[in-house]
Design an enzyme around this catalytic site. Sequence first.
Site, PDB file in Angstrom:
ATOM      1  N   GLN A 147       4.826   3.960   3.709  1.00 30.88           N
ATOM      2  CA  GLN A 147       5.513   2.971   3.757  1.00 30.88           C
ATOM      3  C   GLN A 147       6.424   3.088   3.198  1.00 30.88           C
ATOM      4  O   GLN A 147       7.423   2.101   2.936  1.00 30.88           O
ATOM      5  CB  GLN A 147       4.297   2.250   2.212  1.00 30.88           C
TER       6      GLN A 147
ATOM      7  N   ASP B 171       5.288   7.004   7.957  1.00 27.54           N
ATOM      8  CA  ASP B 171       3.931   6.357   9.281  1.00 27.54           C
ATOM      9  C   ASP B 171       4.149   4.953   9.123  1.00 27.54           C
ATOM     10  O   ASP B 171       3.711   4.134  10.191  1.00 27.54           O
ATOM     11  CB  ASP B 171       2.522   6.051   7.880  1.00 27.54           C
TER      12      ASP B 171
ATOM     13  N   HIS C  76      -4.076  11.851   5.545  1.00 29.55           N
ATOM     14  CA  HIS C  76      -6.441  10.259   6.272  1.00 29.55           C
ATOM     15  C   HIS C  76      -6.428  10.937   7.130  1.00 29.55           C
ATOM     16  O   HIS C  76      -7.802   9.282   7.956  1.00 29.55           O
ATOM     17  CB  HIS C  76      -5.383   8.882   5.718  1.00 29.55           C
TER      18      HIS C  76
ATOM     19  N   CYS D  54      -1.629   3.251   7.635  1.00 31.63           N
ATOM     20  CA  CYS D  54      -1.743   4.193   7.263  1.00 31.63           C
ATOM     21  C   CYS D  54      -2.267   5.458   8.196  1.00 31.63           C
ATOM     22  O   CYS D  54      -1.360   5.657   8.749  1.00 31.63           O
ATOM     23  CB  CYS D  54      -1.785   4.530   6.017  1.00 31.63           C
TER      24      CYS D  54
END
Length: 509
Positions: free
Chosen positions: A19, A296, A108, A58
């Site tokens: 971010q 990302d 993730h 994400c």
Amino acid sequence: MGDDGPAARPNILVIMFDQLTPGALGCYGNRVTHAPTIDRLAREGVVFDAAYSNSPLCTPARYCMMTGRLPSATRGYDNAAYLPSTIPTMAHYARAGGYRTVLDGKMHFVGPDQLHGFEERRTTDIYPADFGWTPDWLRPDERIDWWFHNMDSVTRAGVAEVTNQLLFDDEVGHQGVRALHDLARDDDPRPWLLVVSFTHPHDPYVTRGRYWDLYEGADIPLPEISAADVPLDPHTARLRRVSAMDEVRINPDDVRNARRAYYGNISYLDEWTARLTATLGALGVADDTVVMLLADHGDMLGERGLWYKMNFFEGSARVPLIVHAPKRFSPKRVAAPVSLVDVLPTVTDLVGAAAPAPVDPLAGRSLIDLCAGDPTVEREVVGEYMGEGAIAPIVMIRRGDLKYVHSPVDPDQLYDLAVDPHERVNLAADSAWSAQVKAFREQVDRDWDMDALHTDVLADQARRRLVDSALRTGRVTPWEYTPPADGSGQYMRNHLDLNEVERTARFPR
């Protein structure tokens, strides 16, 4: 490095942030943020001024980077999307090409496969690996407070010595340095791909006191565009509802505090970046290592009255991208639009002829020609968003200075970024731009079956919600990754040869 220059097959270090919007970095024009190491890498490296996340959320963004393919090709639709083990990632390609592959930090991955081609993973993930965060487009007004964003990150911005994110990134940074030491000392002769992936400066906007204090007296800028400065488009309205942005009043002090903590966490990341790159130098492998620094997706940071991501405005969709390899590429800035799907073909280019040919069509192209300074290269970036806040697929095309955003349920958007970098004026309904809009719409009709994609997203959401409900019934078997640890083989043990332990632990030997 040999006498004739850097190794033909370099090590590859990917330093990934979460971010991070480019406009918060000094190398992209920010005059407040203190990040000297990142700025140095930019001065010495290749800086991409128009790099984009292909899906500004994400998990979808990371799947794009790892696979070189768009979400519609992998079903990487949202933050609970399952990545099938049959889809090759850049770790598979590098490993098949003779590289050692190591993941440290956040990726993730969702599902039982938590490696996806990496031989080794140094930490668990910070976010869940199950289907619990699956959106439901059939209930667009539903807010799920235990995992949706709200404004607490902004109204409670400030200082803390310990947070969930700081604990995680302390471990990621430490394990990243340790991984470099272990790779250097190991007798394995293969070059390596190491991904060190931090979770900052992702909200909540909380930083340690010493990073907060770096910005004492600094002129923290307020957003250049307020919500009142631009018309309210339907997707922005949905994001405001999904993240409860209208349930509290955000005052200028809240905005400055959130941005100050965000800048502080960039300074925190810069220190880890300094340690990682200094370790390369101390180990004597800096000249034989290509460093890629990226994120990302970005963060709106209050621009247009929006926070976080999940849209294709510049603050959310653009990412920093720096390739640092001074022995290979002279310093330069690249204006051509590029994106995260370009990372995989760049890695396979660096791996060389030993890397397998792609088994599926890739959405990306290698960045090596741009790094080498080829001025004839023309680029186009394509994006897709199917996460929370959407009620139908949203696609984006960036070509030249124009950005076009289309969803079947919303009015089109078209921006000329050359004259309108803050995207104040939507040109899609301007008759003077009808030819461009028509051409973009024809491209959408040619490249996507939007109705079929919509149907597939709904079906995939329904399947995952059913599976998630079932797997939470009775005995729960989590998919989260737990790094293996065997104390019997660490440091000195009496079944080991002390001389061999000391030999292999020391570098240089």
